[in-house]
Design an enzyme around this catalytic site. Sequence first.
Site, PDB file in Angstrom:
ATOM      1  N   VAL A 125       0.843  -1.207  -0.140  1.00 13.19           N
ATOM      2  CA  VAL A 125      -0.063  -0.043   0.014  1.00 13.19           C
ATOM      3  C   VAL A 125       0.893   1.189  -0.048  1.00 13.19           C
ATOM      4  CG1 VAL A 125      -1.845   1.173   1.296  1.00 13.19           C
ATOM      5  CG2 VAL A 125      -1.867  -1.284   1.080  1.00 13.19           C
TER       6      VAL A 125
ATOM      7  N   VAL B  72      -6.966  20.376  -2.827  1.00 12.03           N
ATOM      8  CA  VAL B  72      -6.652  20.706  -1.468  1.00 12.03           C
ATOM      9  C   VAL B  72      -6.668  22.142  -1.189  1.00 12.03           C
ATOM     10  CG1 VAL B  72      -5.056  20.629   0.829  1.00 12.03           C
ATOM     11  CG2 VAL B  72      -5.642  18.516  -0.447  1.00 12.03           C
TER      12      VAL B  72
ATOM     13  N   ARG C 154      11.670  -0.202   7.063  1.00 12.30           N
ATOM     14  CA  ARG C 154      12.120  -0.936   8.178  1.00 12.30           C
ATOM     15  C   ARG C 154      13.704  -1.018   7.850  1.00 12.30           C
ATOM     16  NH1 ARG C 154       8.918  -5.897  10.283  1.00 12.30           N
ATOM     17  NH2 ARG C 154       8.916  -6.140   8.039  1.00 12.30           N
TER      18      ARG C 154
ATOM     19  N   LYS D  92      -6.656  -1.962  10.058  1.00 13.59           N
ATOM     20  CA  LYS D  92      -7.797  -2.313  10.788  1.00 13.59           C
ATOM     21  C   LYS D  92      -7.545  -3.141  12.017  1.00 13.59           C
ATOM     22  CE  LYS D  92      -6.525  -5.033   7.302  1.00 13.59           C
ATOM     23  NZ  LYS D  92      -6.646  -5.433   5.964  1.00 13.59           N
TER      24      LYS D  92
ATOM     25  N   GLU E 204     -10.523   5.179   5.936  1.00 16.18           N
ATOM     26  CA  GLU E 204     -11.481   4.374   5.172  1.00 16.18           C
ATOM     27  C   GLU E 204     -10.925   3.074   4.490  1.00 16.18           C
ATOM     28  OE1 GLU E 204     -14.682   5.484   3.764  1.00 16.18           O
ATOM     29  OE2 GLU E 204     -14.206   3.280   3.381  1.00 16.18           O
TER      30      GLU E 204
ATOM     31  N   GLY F  76     -11.157  -1.926   1.613  1.00 17.60           N
ATOM     32  CA  GLY F  76     -10.158  -1.288   0.613  1.00 17.60           C
ATOM     33  C   GLY F  76     -10.705  -0.138  -0.055  1.00 17.60           C
TER      34      GLY F  76
ATOM     35  N   ILE G 158     -13.258   0.583  -1.435  1.00 23.73           N
ATOM     36  CA  ILE G 158     -14.997   1.018  -1.472  1.00 23.73           C
ATOM     37  C   ILE G 158     -15.161   1.980  -0.289  1.00 23.73           C
ATOM     38  CG2 ILE G 158     -17.164  -0.177  -0.941  1.00 23.73           C
ATOM     39  CD1 ILE G 158     -15.962  -2.724  -1.600  1.00 23.73           C
TER      40      ILE G 158
ATOM     41  N   ASP H  12      -9.307 -11.230   9.791  1.00 21.30           N
ATOM     42  CA  ASP H  12      -9.345 -10.050   9.316  1.00 21.30           C
ATOM     43  C   ASP H  12     -10.745  -9.469   9.272  1.00 21.30           C
ATOM     44  OD1 ASP H  12      -8.160  -8.217   6.905  1.00 21.30           O
ATOM     45  OD2 ASP H  12      -9.518  -9.185   6.057  1.00 21.30           O
TER      46      ASP H  12
ATOM     47  N   LYS I 299     -12.661  -5.962  10.672  1.00 20.47           N
ATOM     48  CA  LYS I 299     -13.528  -4.899  10.020  1.00 20.47           C
ATOM     49  C   LYS I 299     -14.956  -4.963  10.455  1.00 20.47           C
ATOM     50  CE  LYS I 299     -10.685  -6.134   6.059  1.00 20.47           C
ATOM     51  NZ  LYS I 299     -10.157  -6.893   4.875  1.00 20.47           N
TER      52      LYS I 299
END
Length: 449
Positions: A23, A42, A54, A113, A137, A142, A144, A209, A213
């Site tokens: 991501v 913005v 890392r 999450k 969000e 993801g 949506i 998972d 959510k």
Amino acid sequence: MSDSQKVTAGEPLRVALLGCGVVGSSVARLLTEHADDLAARVGRPLELVGIAVRRAGRDRSDLPVDPALFTTDAESLVTRADIVVEVIGGIEPARGLIEKAMAHGASVVSANKALLAEAGPSLYASAAEHGVDLYYEAAVAGAIPILRPIRESLAGDDVRKVLGIVNGTTNYVLDKMDTTGQGFAEAVEQAQALGYAEADPTADVEGFDAAAKAAILASLAFHTRVSSDQVYREGITEVSAADVQAAREMDCVVKLLAICERTEVADADGVLTPGVSVRVHPAMIPRSHPLGGVRDAFNAVFVEADAAGELMFYGKGAGGDPTASAVLGDVVAVARHRVGGGRGPGESAYADLPVLGMGQALTRYHISLAVADRPGVLAQVATAFAAHDVSIETVRQKVVVDEEGGETRASLVVVTHTAPDAALSATVEALAALDTVHEVTSVMRVEGS
Ligand SMILES: NC(=O)c1ccc[n+]([C@@H]2O[C@H](COP(=O)([O-])OP(=O)(O)OC[C@H]3O[C@@H](n4cnc5c(N)ncnc54)[C@H](O)[C@@H]3O)[C@@H](O)[C@H]2O)c1
Ligand SMILES: N[C@@H](CCO)C(=O)O
Ligand code: NA
């Protein structure tokens, strides 16, 4: 607003990115490639001031960012940003870094999450205390848009129920089991070979998972607090080819559903108390239901609200770019709040509803039994349901399936009306104990009809 939050007109807003994996690298690339449009939306440029990783020295030349931005010092990076994007995942150090960022006056966007479902309330409290935003969000389904619609667009309505396919890996596996007749293990192997399932698919296939959510969805939908450890969870590892076949015969599909429901429970005196039921488990739903047509690794969330009626949200629940789309939507939102001054809408937990145990959830069961085909068997089976106050909706006795030791067997399929889950599971135990029931071939909850 603290001094650290005041942004001088025209100055860029400083964005720090924590994590540069699937991501994070998409966020870095899209932030860079769309810099001009984002600045116009913005009203102020967004300047990427650092990317915490890392391991230093990895080749990241595929990303269109200045190599000097990479740092292993996330702790100091969060103190010199207006907006911190956390896409590291896990509980620590993500939690500590978010807390530190907010204490230094930064708004935070996270896709995490697991963290929000475990520690959301304390993080929301910190955000309020420091006058900053905490948006997430991307953490549910993801790309949506689902959290903002629930938190903002439906804020004037009363959400009754949220039914979600919120894990792409398990949806892919169940879809393959449905279309090919494969068993669970074979379908998981295929999902791994295609890169949908992780080498260790536990968090997905055991429903962890989806449970995280579900906790986030229920908290926002019902203005209350639900953490992941309060969510009843069953994964898909026990779903058999026989279950999927049983669903096919009912013109249904098996889906792993996150189910969040506002409900009422009666005490011994019949007094009704409002509560919420939040659970993740496989269930049959009709193919004709909007969630029944959600194929492959897609996600979808079906919402029922008092005034709005039924709403359906559908799209990609995972992947670098789709998830980054949701992250950047939040970045633009919190950046706009900075430019306009103040914070955006946040969570409310005023309803403070108890989370009911699974035994109190009202569910329906589809039960397939292999039974002896002789007089009185149907009556025995019906008595087991009646003894637990479970009402039968339909019974189908199917063709004789087998002959063994001279005794003919039949297959019986029972679909119940809604009953407390505890009564339904006790009924299944009682059925399994009957001499005339040779095997309970499939037990599956039914939703969406
Ligand atoms: N991948 C998806 O499709 C998806 C979808 C929705 C939400 N999410 C969430 O987004 C987050 C990131 O997921 P991902 O798929 O990108 O994971 P990932 O494992 O690809 O990336 C995480 C990165 O963080 C780095 N990291 C770990 N500790 C760090 C530290 N202390 N400082 C700096 N970097 C550190 C890791 O080296 C890794 O590169 C998770 O919370 C995940 O649940 C992912
Ligand atoms: N592992 C998750 C990724 C998004 O949270 C899935 O399969 O949907
Ligand atoms: Na989302």
